[in-house]
Write a protein that holds these residues in place. Structure first.
Motif: not given
Length: 122
Positions: A46-48, A52-54, A37-39
């Motif tokens: 990447k967190c941002q 936004k995707q969520l 699960h870790i990107v």
């Protein structure tokens, strides 16, 4: 009261010692177990992007949720129209559900006030 405070203090020290000894190992084990699960790479960008995707995925799911809500509401209307077919078991389940919802709202209100109870004190 002082004895309880001392007992609480000793328990807190025990928990603190346990966490300081085993916390790092638990953290590493948890990360290892969930590494799928870790990107990579874990950057702010990447967190941002994931944030936004969520957000937009949740936003896109609203029409489906609304449709499900209206289907549930129609089912409740159907049950209301056919009250004669309602069994005691169904009425009991509905009553328990209503009681549970009321209890959760009361508990939520107490938590929201910071675990204080209001009213008359005797």
């Amino acid at each position: 009261m002082a004895a309880r405070l001392q007992q609480f203090r000793s328990k807190a020290v025990q928990v603190s010692n346990f966490v300081s000894k085993h916390g790092c190992a638990y953290y590493k084990e948890l990360l290892e177990k969930n590494k799928q699960h870790i990107v990579q790479p874990p950057t702010i960008e990447k967190c941002q992007e994931l944030s936004k995707q969520l957000f937009y995925t949740r936003l896109a799911s609203i029409p489906g949720r609304c449709e499900s809500f209206w289907k549930e509401l129609d089912a409740m209307k159907h049950i209301g129209r056919n009250r004669k077919d309602l069994t005691v078991e169904d009425a009991g389940i509905a009553a328990l559900f209503g009681l549970e919802m009321y209890a959760w709202f009361c508990v939520g209100e107490i938590i929201g006030r910071g675990f204080t109870f209001t009213g008359y004190y005797v």
